[in-house]
Write a protein that holds these residues in place. Structure first.
Motif: not given
Ligand SMILES: [Zn+2]
Length: 689
Positions: A314-318, A362-364, A396-399
């Motif tokens: 699960t992506e952090l942005c989500s 993390q990303y996921d 780097a979107c989540c960053l």
């Protein structure tokens, strides 16, 4: 004279009867006509402040990436959003969407100063046409994020220039043709603008703003029909029919878009008042759970929707976008299942996907995450590095986007009610200072270690006694909650709301006892997850952190390290559980909460003073001992824990004591456990056996 009096009296009767039909908060603006009046009103940034462990968490965030990233990450250092010649798209606004609220929640002069550098440039960039931001950006998408930044900045500062920039931009959208293609981010995420649009309408009451939102709704991606039909279900996932592309189809299967879009029908419901849109929101959430649901209220996507198996990412942005969507939706609908989920995500998925010091993310994340490394994985489209804790694993979107999670949660822990009171939406240590009744300012201090403990104490501070209602959300997972105030004791069932309408004087207290009984939840392949209150619990796996160099550098910034984490103890346990009496054989220990609330011993913590990382010796705030049996045939597959074998599992080994810690404290974890097929002997479950 007589006639005037009669007229005046009948006029007053009309007003009073109008009020009783539709109460209106005198202190905070709900939607004016012709919009639907929402269940609750979000309070302006700064009204709710963090306290206790929650303040420590936000301070960790400020001392971690959020407070330092703009000093060394080139995309922020050179951002065109503050006049540089670098990145001119979403990264600057994403970062500010978390930095601005964090700065004002902590009253951190340094962070406020940092954010003002950006804000001044953004305000100055507003042109005669209404467009704003870096000259080289021609895309509407990053402005949808920047709008939310200006909205929060205005709430904290009252700087009217922010309203001017937003009004001009919405005027621009009103005057120019719709440009919301389904194949681009600005199209699939177009209704993100409605968050700010409705807010702006509440501030200014200008009718044309509603025309602008209507035009966006009608000319952008149709998420309502998507939630009604939900094409990307379990069958599509199993048959590998979920489109992994970046075209219009793939963008509807994109996990972050889904997390954002779940609020779009709800936002439009305020204006359309058509039940269809409300139904779509709740149908959508149900379909996420059914088809892609993960422990802790998430749904999977690595990076397109990926099914229910606990090895999926699960992506952090989500996570942060789903949280924000639910916070918006709660104000509109006041449905407590939404707030239950806000707590689940905030207290599990969010801390579980960063290091405790918030220097790495993390990303996921995975429910069953037994190895954190860059070796070959089978994510749907993400790179192999996606589950390492680092600076910018995968992309780097989540960053840029992670910073909004904690601050916006704090902002929405309390809301205003339509009858001039306050609603406690999400529990946690906080202080709300707000106007109630006929404009009296009061402070309510919420002292609690929730979610690690279920005792909540509210203390009211007020200059003069004042009558106002306090709405308490009663969590849906609780059987019965005990509330004490003014010498009274009441028991209230879970999933409800309890309104206390009293004349409060200085020092009055309300205590809320929320039972923290352990419960289990059935998950993938008949596996079980263990929960206590809003916390999910995971197997504690001994771990070894290893600093690794991956495919980018960390710009020489010492605090910023990429961590591989290797397991140093067995993880393939099945759970022995007494289904008749879940607590049988389980032992709960509550430990002191440290400076880094979501840490466990062995976690590496950065110290700016010593310039070094050292392993934490602090136990997680709650530890549960349970019984498990090793399942030798449950092994790794493609460098993740294989799917849990179908439960119940025949066992051959001996029971062992296993330790569970909160998901958010477990960088390595098993959260979806197979269940052993064994008849429990009484003595088997005795402590120490
Ligand atoms: Zn992301």
């Amino acid at each position: 004279m007589k006639n005037t009096t009669v007229l005046l009296i009948s006029f007053l009767i009309v007003i009073i009867s109008g009020c009783s039909e539709k109460k209106e908060n005198m202190n905070y603006k709900n939607n004016p006509q012709p919009l639907l009046r929402n269940a609750y009103i979000k309070l302006p940034l700064g009204t709710v402040k963090p306290a206790g462990w929650l303040k420590s968490q936000l301070e960790a965030q400020a001392a971690g990436l959020t407070g330092n990233l703009d000093d060394f990450w080139p995309d922020l250092v050179n951002s065109a959003w503050h006049g540089g010649d670098g990145e001119a798209w979403e990264r600057g606004p994403y970062y500010l969407d978390g930095l601005v609220p964090l700065a004002y929640l902590l009253d951190d002069e340094n962070l406020i100063k940092k954010s003002n550098v950006w804000i001044e440039k953004i305000i100055a960039s507003s042109s005669n046409t209404g467009w704003y931001g870096p000259a080289k950006n021609k895309d509407r998408w990053p402005l949808a994020v920047a709008n939310k930044v200006l909205m929060q900045y205005y709430e904290a500062t009252d700087d009217k220039r922010a309203i001017d920039v937003l009004t001009k931009y919405f005027r621009y959208l009103h005057e120019t043709p719709p440009d919301w293609p389904d194949k681009d981010w600005r199209g699939v995420r177009a209704m993100e603008n409605a968050v700010t649009g409705y807010w702006l309408y509440r501030q200014t009451g200008e009718q044309w703003i509603l025309e602008t939102i209507e035009s966006i709704q009608k000319n952008s991606s149709d998420w309502t029909t998507y939630y009604e039909k939900f094409p990307w279900d379990s069958a599509a996932s199993t048959d590998k029919k979920i489109p992994l592309n970046w075209g219009p189809d793939g963008l509807t299967a994109h996990v972050v878009n889904n997390a954002m879009a779940i609020k779009y029908p709800g936002l439009w419901y305020q204006q359309s008042m058509d039940e269809r849109f409300k139904k779509a929101v709740f149908a959508g959430i149900g379909k996420y759970d059914l088809n892609h649901g993960q422990a802790g209220g998430r749904f999977s996507g690595d990076e397109h929707l990926s099914g229910k198996s606990p090895d999926r990412g699960t992506e952090l942005c989500s996570v942060v976008e789903f949280m924000f969507s639910l916070e918006e939706l709660y104000a509109i609908f006041g449905d407590n299942t939404l707030a239950d989920r806000i707590e689940l995500l905030t207290y599990n998925a969010l801390p579980g996907t960063t290091t405790p010091d918030m220097w790495s993310h993390q990303y996921d994340q995975q429910s069953n995450q037994v190895l954190v490394s860059g070796v070959k994985r089978d994510w749907s489209t993400n790179g192999d590095y996606s589950n390492i804790y680092g600076l910018m694993p995968n992309f780097a979107c989540c960053l840029a986007n992670m910073h909004q999670g904690w601050p916006k949660f704090v902002e929405s822990m309390w809301m205003a009610t339509n009858d001039n009171g306050l609603a406690l939406v999400s529990y946690g240590p906080s202080v709300v200072r707000a106007r109630v009744g006929k404009g009296k300012e009061v402070t309510i201090t919420e002292e609690t270690d929730y979610p690690f403990n279920g005792s909540v104490n509210l203390t009211i501070s007020t200059e003069k006694a004042v009558r106002f209602p306090i709405d308490l959300r009663i969590p849906g997972w609780a059987d019965s909650v005990t509330i004490r105030f003014k010498g009274k004791t009441v028991k209230v069932n879970g999933g409800s709301n309890y309104k206390i309408n009293e004349k409060w004087k200085n020092g009055d207290q309300i205590t809320v006892e929320i039972p923290m009984e352990i419960r289990v939840e059935k998950r993938f392949n008949n596996s079980l997850s263990v929960l206590r209150g809003p916390l999910c619990f995971s197997l504690r796996i001994d771990k070894e952190y290893k600093s690794v160099k991956i495919n980018y550098d960390n710009f020489g910034y010492k605090g910023s390290v990429d961590w591989e984490i290797n397991p140093k103890s067995a993880w393939n346990y099945g759970l022995l559980i007494d289904k008749e009496n879940t607590m049988n054989g389980l032992k709960v220990t509550e430990n002191p909460i440290g400076k880094y609330p979501f840490s466990d011993k062995g976690d590496m913590i950065w110290s700016a003073d010593s310039g070094k990382y050292t392993p934490s010796t602090q136990d997680a705030p709650v530890v549960i001992t349970a019984r498990g049996i090793k399942i030798p045939e449950w092994t790794m597959k493609n460098n993740s824990a294989d799917i849990p074998p179908l439960s119940p599992v025949k066992s051959e080994g001996d029971p062992e004591i296993i330790t569970l810690v909160p998901y958010g404290c477990a960088r390595l974890r098993i959260t979806e456990f197979p269940v052993m097929d064994i008849i429990l002997m009484e003595d088997m479950m005795k402590p120490g056996k």
